[in-house]
Design an enzyme around this catalytic site. Structure first.
Site, PDB file in Angstrom:
ATOM      1  N   ASN A   1      -5.843   9.232   7.067  1.00  0.00           N
ATOM      2  CA  ASN A   1      -7.124   8.546   6.961  1.00  0.00           C
ATOM      3  C   ASN A   1      -6.897   7.052   6.790  1.00  0.00           C
ATOM      4  O   ASN A   1      -6.254   6.653   5.820  1.00  0.00           O
ATOM      5  CB  ASN A   1      -7.897   9.098   5.750  1.00  0.00           C
ATOM      6  CG  ASN A   1      -9.344   8.678   5.783  1.00  0.00           C
ATOM      7  OD1 ASN A   1      -9.846   8.237   6.810  1.00  0.00           O
ATOM      8  ND2 ASN A   1     -10.021   8.797   4.649  1.00  0.00           N
TER       9      ASN A   1
ATOM     10  N   ASP B   1       1.041   2.656   3.613  1.00  0.00           N
ATOM     11  CA  ASP B   1       0.144   3.724   3.162  1.00  0.00           C
ATOM     12  C   ASP B   1       0.937   5.027   2.982  1.00  0.00           C
ATOM     13  O   ASP B   1       0.460   6.116   3.292  1.00  0.00           O
ATOM     14  CB  ASP B   1      -1.029   3.923   4.128  1.00  0.00           C
ATOM     15  CG  ASP B   1      -2.157   4.754   3.516  1.00  0.00           C
ATOM     16  OD1 ASP B   1      -2.069   5.112   2.317  1.00  0.00           O
ATOM     17  OD2 ASP B   1      -3.120   5.051   4.248  1.00  0.00           O
TER      18      ASP B   1
ATOM     19  N   HIS C   1      -5.305  -0.754   5.835  1.00  0.00           N
ATOM     20  CA  HIS C   1      -5.086   0.068   7.040  1.00  0.00           C
ATOM     21  C   HIS C   1      -6.118  -0.093   8.166  1.00  0.00           C
ATOM     22  O   HIS C   1      -6.843   0.842   8.504  1.00  0.00           O
ATOM     23  CB  HIS C   1      -4.911   1.547   6.694  1.00  0.00           C
ATOM     24  CG  HIS C   1      -5.855   2.095   5.651  1.00  0.00           C
ATOM     25  ND1 HIS C   1      -7.223   1.976   5.758  1.00  0.00           N
ATOM     26  CD2 HIS C   1      -5.607   2.769   4.499  1.00  0.00           C
ATOM     27  CE1 HIS C   1      -7.774   2.570   4.713  1.00  0.00           C
ATOM     28  NE2 HIS C   1      -6.826   3.049   3.928  1.00  0.00           N
TER      29      HIS C   1
ATOM     30  N   PHE D   1      -4.906  14.498   3.598  1.00  0.00           N
ATOM     31  CA  PHE D   1      -4.726  13.327   4.458  1.00  0.00           C
ATOM     32  C   PHE D   1      -3.456  12.578   4.054  1.00  0.00           C
ATOM     33  O   PHE D   1      -3.202  12.396   2.856  1.00  0.00           O
ATOM     34  CB  PHE D   1      -5.867  12.335   4.244  1.00  0.00           C
ATOM     35  CG  PHE D   1      -7.186  12.701   4.852  1.00  0.00           C
ATOM     36  CD1 PHE D   1      -7.399  12.540   6.210  1.00  0.00           C
ATOM     37  CD2 PHE D   1      -8.224  13.182   4.068  1.00  0.00           C
ATOM     38  CE1 PHE D   1      -8.633  12.843   6.778  1.00  0.00           C
ATOM     39  CE2 PHE D   1      -9.460  13.482   4.626  1.00  0.00           C
ATOM     40  CZ  PHE D   1      -9.662  13.314   5.980  1.00  0.00           C
TER      41      PHE D   1
ATOM     42  N   HIS E   1     -10.777   0.136   1.346  1.00  0.00           N
ATOM     43  CA  HIS E   1     -10.640   1.288   2.250  1.00  0.00           C
ATOM     44  C   HIS E   1     -11.964   1.358   3.006  1.00  0.00           C
ATOM     45  O   HIS E   1     -12.954   1.852   2.482  1.00  0.00           O
ATOM     46  CB  HIS E   1     -10.387   2.550   1.420  1.00  0.00           C
ATOM     47  CG  HIS E   1     -10.394   3.822   2.222  1.00  0.00           C
ATOM     48  ND1 HIS E   1      -9.286   4.611   2.348  1.00  0.00           N
ATOM     49  CD2 HIS E   1     -11.373   4.441   2.912  1.00  0.00           C
ATOM     50  CE1 HIS E   1      -9.589   5.674   3.099  1.00  0.00           C
ATOM     51  NE2 HIS E   1     -10.855   5.593   3.445  1.00  0.00           N
TER      52      HIS E   1
ATOM     53  N   HIS F   1       1.366   5.238  -2.158  1.00  0.00           N
ATOM     54  CA  HIS F   1       0.882   6.225  -3.131  1.00  0.00           C
ATOM     55  C   HIS F   1       2.114   6.895  -3.734  1.00  0.00           C
ATOM     56  O   HIS F   1       2.867   7.543  -3.012  1.00  0.00           O
ATOM     57  CB  HIS F   1      -0.014   7.257  -2.450  1.00  0.00           C
ATOM     58  CG  HIS F   1      -1.235   6.648  -1.845  1.00  0.00           C
ATOM     59  ND1 HIS F   1      -2.410   6.485  -2.545  1.00  0.00           N
ATOM     60  CD2 HIS F   1      -1.467   6.144  -0.598  1.00  0.00           C
ATOM     61  CE1 HIS F   1      -3.315   5.906  -1.758  1.00  0.00           C
ATOM     62  NE2 HIS F   1      -2.767   5.683  -0.576  1.00  0.00           N
ATOM     63  N   LEU F   2       2.322   6.703  -5.021  1.00  0.00           N
ATOM     64  CA  LEU F   2       3.517   7.271  -5.658  1.00  0.00           C
ATOM     65  C   LEU F   2       3.204   8.526  -6.455  1.00  0.00           C
ATOM     66  O   LEU F   2       4.122   9.171  -6.975  1.00  0.00           O
ATOM     67  CB  LEU F   2       4.205   6.218  -6.535  1.00  0.00           C
ATOM     68  CG  LEU F   2       4.705   4.978  -5.781  1.00  0.00           C
ATOM     69  CD1 LEU F   2       5.457   4.037  -6.710  1.00  0.00           C
ATOM     70  CD2 LEU F   2       5.580   5.346  -4.578  1.00  0.00           C
ATOM     71  N   ARG F   3       1.902   8.878  -6.556  1.00  0.00           N
ATOM     72  CA  ARG F   3       1.453  10.180  -7.087  1.00  0.00           C
ATOM     73  C   ARG F   3       1.717  10.403  -8.564  1.00  0.00           C
ATOM     74  O   ARG F   3       1.330  11.431  -9.094  1.00  0.00           O
ATOM     75  CB  ARG F   3       2.089  11.343  -6.295  1.00  0.00           C
ATOM     76  CG  ARG F   3       1.830  11.305  -4.800  1.00  0.00           C
ATOM     77  CD  ARG F   3       0.372  11.421  -4.462  1.00  0.00           C
ATOM     78  NE  ARG F   3       0.155  11.474  -3.021  1.00  0.00           N
ATOM     79  CZ  ARG F   3      -0.871  10.894  -2.404  1.00  0.00           C
ATOM     80  NH1 ARG F   3      -1.775  10.216  -3.097  1.00  0.00           N
ATOM     81  NH2 ARG F   3      -1.002  10.992  -1.104  1.00  0.00           N
TER      82      ARG F   3
ATOM     83  N   HIS G   1       0.823  -1.215   0.000  1.00  0.00           N
ATOM     84  CA  HIS G   1       0.000   0.000   0.000  1.00  0.00           C
ATOM     85  C   HIS G   1       0.854   1.262   0.000  1.00  0.00           C
ATOM     86  O   HIS G   1       1.279   1.735   1.054  1.00  0.00           O
ATOM     87  CB  HIS G   1      -0.892  -0.023   1.253  1.00  0.00           C
ATOM     88  CG  HIS G   1      -2.001   0.973   1.235  1.00  0.00           C
ATOM     89  ND1 HIS G   1      -3.211   0.734   1.825  1.00  0.00           N
ATOM     90  CD2 HIS G   1      -2.093   2.209   0.696  1.00  0.00           C
ATOM     91  CE1 HIS G   1      -4.006   1.777   1.657  1.00  0.00           C
ATOM     92  NE2 HIS G   1      -3.338   2.694   0.981  1.00  0.00           N
TER      93      HIS G   1
END
Lengths: 437, 326
Positions: free
Chosen positions: A277, A304, A231, A322, A177, A58-60, A56
C-alpha cells in the site's frame, strides 16, 4: 576501533582517495601513505557514499516482534548500507508519546547497528481524531521531527491543517500517507484498472492519492509549513508535486524502490508478496516516478520496509497484510535500475538516499559530505558486483521479499556507523572486527 | 484436461465442449429413477464453503453423491476480520486427509488460485469473490447449447452489476471460447475498471443503453440478467431501485421487443432473482425463460466437471460410459 584507514575508495564515484577515521570522525582525506592504524579497509574500486538514510521503515517493535525487532531491522538496515532509519509510529503501542519515542530511540542505541530515529504519530493511536503530543515528542531525547500516521491518511482537513500549523514551532514535518479513505478504503489492494477489473480485486485508484496530495500542498502553502509525501506512486502525484515546487511550496516527497521497479501485472497470480500500500502501478507511472526522481521533483528514495510474519501473508489476497521488505535491497535496485542506465550518478544516489532524507528529517550527523570533521557514516559499494536476492538469507525476521530470485548489479560491501563496521561482506574484515570486539 | 478448474480460461474450446457433452449423458442419468453411478466410488470430494451458498453447494453435493464420491460439506471461516487460521493452513489441513477434490467457494477473489498452489487435491472454483464462477458459465453454456445448438455467432447479452459479478467474468470467457458474440450492458458505475481496454482485447462489446442494444439491427439470442444487490445503492452505484429498473431491468415491455425481433430469444438469470428489480416477474416466468433449466443443468455440468477432473484413468472412464449407456 580507534583508527581506521579506508584505502582507495571513490567518494561519490569520483577519483580514488584514502580516508582516515579516528574517534568516529573523518580526520583526513587524500592520498595517505603510511598511517599507523588499527584496521585498514581495502576499498579499491569501491564507491564511497555518506551512510544511507531511510525516511520510512517499519521495525514492528514494540508489538509484533514475531515479524521484526529493532535488532533484526537494524541488522537489515546495516546490511543495506543504512546508517539511520526513521521507524514509523504504527507499532503497538503506537509511538504517540515522548516516552514511546524515547523507548524506540534507546532500543536502537542498544543495538548500535544503525541510528533508529522514531517517527511520531500525528494523531493519538493513529485514529485521525485528536493530535498526539507532538511538542512533547519533539522536546524528548528522541528529538522527533517527522510525524506520520503512516498506514492511515490524516484525511480530516482540519486536523491536517492544525498539525501543520503546530509543528512549525519546532521545524517538524508531516509525512503523509496519501490515501483518501472514501476513494480507496481499507479493502483497496490493486491498482484500479483493467487488471483489477479482471481479477475482481478492489481497486485503488491513483486519484485517491493525488487528491490528498493536491489538498496537502495547498495546506502547506496556506500554513507555511512542511509536508512530505510518503511513497509517491502515481504520475499524477508527481505532476502535483512538480506544480507545487515550482510555486515555492515547502513540499518534499519520497518514492520506494518497489514503486520504481515492480508493475501491477505481478498481481495476476494473486501472490500476497506483491500486496503493498499504495499498490504497484503500471509502467507509465513507473516511468513518471523515475523521471520525477531524476529531475528532483521527488527528493528521496525510502524503502517502506514492511516485514510481516509468514502467516499474515498466507491469507486470501484481499485479507493478507500489506507491505514488503526493502532495506537490504534498496541500494541494489537503485544501482541496477537507475545508476547503470545513466539516469542517476553516484552523487545523485548520495542525495536521494542520504543527504535529502537527512535534511527532510532534520537529522543531525547524517547525510553529510565525506569531508574532514564529519562523522564517519560511510557506505562502501561495489558497483559491479552482482547479487541474486535470496529471501532465506535476509537479516530481517520476515520473508515477504518481492525481490527473491532477482539479480542486481551493485552491492553494499561495508557499512560504517561513526567509524564502526556495522556490516561487511568481506571475510577478512569480519574476522578483524570480531576480534576487536 | 487441467488438474484444477479455477478460471474458465483454464479450459480450451475442445475441453469445454467435452465437458458439455459429458454433461448431456449425465443429464440423461438425472432423469432416471436410480441416478447413482459408481464412477467416483472411493473418491472424496470436500465442499469447502467460506461463503454461504444454497444452490451451488447442494448442486455440487448432489453431483458428487450421484457419482458415488464421498462428499463432505465444510463451512470455512474466512472473513477478512477473522484472526483465525490462515487460508493456507485451512487448505493444507484438509488436503492432508488425502481428499481428491476441493470444491471451494470463497468471498475473496483469487482464493481458489492461491489454494491450488498449496494442495495436492484438484481444486474446483465454486465462486471466488468478484473473480470467477466457471461451473456457472458451463451450466449457462449447457443451457444455451441445449436450445440453440452450437453457439458460434450467437449474440448473447449480459445485463447488470458487472463490477461485482463473477458470473459475468466467467461467462464472457466461456461464451467467447464457444464462438458467441457477447455484449455487456450496465450503467457506468457497475462496469468494471478498465472495461474499455479489456473488452477490446477479449473481443466483446459494451454499452450503457440497454434499449439501444435491444433495438439494434443485431437480434439477441439470449439475454442474461445478472443479480443486482440492493445494498449497492448505499455505495452510490445507482440512485434508486426504480431508476435501475427503468434503465436496466428486463421488463415485460423490453421482453416483448426482444421477442418481436427474435421469437426464440432466451431469458436467463443465475439466481437468486430480485423480481421487480433486474427482472420483472412476467419475464422471469415467460415461456422464453430458461431459469429453471439452468438450475437443472447445474448438477449435470458439475458431475461432468468432477468426471473430467477426477476420473482421469481409462478404467473409470469405461465404467461411467457403461453405466450411462446401460
Amino acid at each position: 576501533m580507534s583508527r581506521l584507514l579506508i584505502k582507495g575508495a571513490r567518494p561519490l564515484g569520483a577519483d580514488a582517495t584514502d580516508l582516515l577515521v579516528e574517534g568516529g570522525v573523518i580526520r583526513k582525506v587524500g592520498s595517505l601513505g603510511s598511517e599507523r592504524v588499527d584496521l585498514t579497509i581495502d576499498a579499491d574500486g569501491l564507491v564511497a557514499l555518506p551512510g544511507l538514510v531511510d525516511l520510512h521503515v517499519h521495525l514492528r517493535e514494540p508489538g509484533r516482534e514475531d515479524a521484526e525487532t529493532i535488532a533484526t531491522g537494524s541488522a537489515a538496515a546495516a546490511a543495506g548500507g543504512f546508517t539511520a532509519v526513521f521507524a514509523m509510529a504504527n507499532t503497538s503501542p503506537v509511538t504517540d508519546t515522548a516516552e514511546a519515542a524515547e523507548r524506540v530511540l534507546d532500543l536502537g542505541r542498544s543495538c548500535g547497528l544503525t541510528d533508529v530515529v522514531p517517527v511520531g504519530a500525528v494523531t493519538k493511536a493513529l485514529e485521525g481524531a485528536e493530535l498526539a503530543e507532538l511538542g512533547l515528542m519533539a522536546r524528548s531525547r528522541a528529538r522527533v521531527r517527522v510525524f506520520s500516521d503512516d498506514g492511515h491518511c490524516v484525511h480530516d482537513s482540519r486536523i491536517m491543517r492544525r498539525a501543520l500549523e503546530y509543528i512549525r514551532a519546532f521545524d517538524g514535518v508531516i509525512s503523509q500517507h496519501s490515501q483518501d479513505p472514501r476513494l480507496a478504503d481499507a479493502s483497496a489492494c490493486c491498482h484500479e484498472g483493467e487488471l483489477s477489473g479482471r481479477l475482481g480485486l478492489p481497486g485503488w485508484p491513483g486519484i485517491a492519492e493525488e487528491s490528498i496530495v493536491a489538498r496537502d500542498v495547498m495546506l502547506a502553502r496556506h500554513t507555511g509549513s512542511r509536508v512530505h509525501v510518503a511513497h509517491v506512486s502515481t504520475a499524477g502525484t508527481v505532476e502535483v508535486i512538480r506544480w507545487a515546487k515550482a510555486r515555492g511550496i515547502d513540499v518534499t516527497a519520497e518514492v520506494t524502490p518497489h514503486h520504481l521497479a515492480l508493475t501491477t501485472d505481478l498481481l495476476s497470480g494473486y501472490d500476497p508478496v506483491y500486496k503493498v500500500n499504495p499498490p504497484l502501478r503500471p509502467s507509465d507511472d513507473i516511468e513518471a516516478l523515475r523521471a520525477g526522481l531524476v529531475d528532483g521533483t521527488i527528493d528521496a528514495v525510502a524503502t517502506d520496509h514492511a516485514p510481516h510474519a509468514r502467516h499474515d501473508k498466507e491469507h486470501a489476497f484481499v485479507d493478507a497484510a500489506f507491505g514488503m521488505l526493502g532495506l537490504e535491497t534498496a541500494l541494489a535496485v537503485v544501482s541496477d535500475l537507475l545508476v547503470r542506465p545513466g539516469l542517476l550518478g553516484w552523487a545523485d544516489v548520495a542525495r536521494v538516499m542520504s543527504s535529502a532524507p537527512a535534511r527532510i528529517g532534520r537529522l543531525q550527523g547524517h547525510g553529510m559530505p565525506l569531508e574532514v570533521g564529519n562523522p564517519a557514516n560511510i557506505t562502501l559499494i561495489d558497483p559491479d558486483r552482482e547479487v541474486t536476492v535470496d529471501a532465506a538469507t535476509s537479516r530481517s525476521r520476515s520473508r515477504n521479499n518481492p525481490w527473491h530470485g532477482r539479480t542486481f548489479r551493485g552491492a553494499v560491501v561495508t557499512t560504517l556507523l561513526r567509524g564502526a563496521v556495522t556490516h561487511t561482506t568481506e571475510r577478512e574484515l569480519t574476522t578483524v572486527t570480531e576480534s576487536e570486539n | 484436461m487441467t488438474r484444477h478448474l479455477i478460471s474458465s480460461a483454464d479450459l480450451s474450446r475442445e475441453e469445454t465442449i467435452a465437458i458439455l457433452e459429458t454433461a448431456v449423458s449425465m443429464h440423461d442419468l438425472q432423469r432416471r429413477d436410480v441416478k447413482k453411478v459408481p464412477t467416483l466410488r472411493g473418491r472424496t470430494v470436500i465442499n469447502l464453503f467460506f461463503e454461504d451458498s444454497t444452490r451451488t453447494r447442494s448442486s455440487f453435493e448432489i453431483a458428487g453423491k450421484w457419482m458415488s464420491a464421498d462428499t463432505i460439506n465444510l463451512s470455512g471461516k474466512g472473513s477478512s476480520t477473522s484472526k483465525g487460521e490462515s487460508l493456507r493452513d485451512t487448505a493444507r489441513t484438509i488436503d492432508a486427509m488425502s481428499v481428491d477434490a476441493l470444491v471451494i467457494r470463497h468471498q475473496a477473489s483469487g482464493a481458489c488460485h492461491q489454494v491450488a498452489q498449496w494442495v495436492r487435491a484438484s481444486v474446483i472454483n465454486a465462486g471466488d469473490g468478484m473473480h470467477e464462477h466457471p461451473t456457472q458459465a458451463l451450466l449457462d453454456a449447457y443451457t444455451l447449447r441445449t436450445r440453440l445448438g452450437e453457439l458460434d455467432g450467437r449474440h448473447i447479452v449480459l445485463v447488470g452489476d458487472l463490477t461485482h459479478s463473477r458470473v459475468f467474468r466467467s461467462n464472457v470467457i466461456t461464451l467467447k471460447t464457444l464462438g458467441a458474440r457477447v455484449t455487456v450492458v450496465a450503467p457506468p458505475t457497475l462496469m468494471p475498471s478498465g472495461i474499455g481496454t479489456w473488452s477490446a482485447t477479449d473481443g466483446f462489446a459494451t454499452g450503457w443503453d440497454l434499449d439501444a442494444v435491444i433495438d439494434s439491427d443485431d437480434p439477441v439470442d439470449a439475454v442474461m440478467m445478472l443479480r443486482v444487490q440492493r445494498e449497492r445503492m448505499s455505495g452510490g452505484y445507482f440512485p434508486t431501485a426504480r431508476e435501475y429498473t427503468v434503465g436496466y431491468g428486463l421488463t415485460r415491455e423490453r421482453l416483448e421487443r426482444l421477442v418481436a425481433r427474435n421469437p426464440e430469444v432466451l431469458v436467463m438469470h443465475p439466481g437468486p432473482m430480485n423480481r421487480g428489480l433486474e427482472i420483472a416477474a412476467d419475464a422471469a416466468d415467460a415461456p422464453q425463460s430458461v431459469v429453471l433449466d439452468q438450475v437443472s443443468a447445474g448438477v449435470a455440468v458439475r458431475m461432468a466437471v468432477l468426471y473430467h477432473l477426477l476420473a482421469g484413468d481409462e478404467s473409470t472412464r469405461d465404467d461411467v460410459e457403461r453405466s450411462v449407456s446401460a
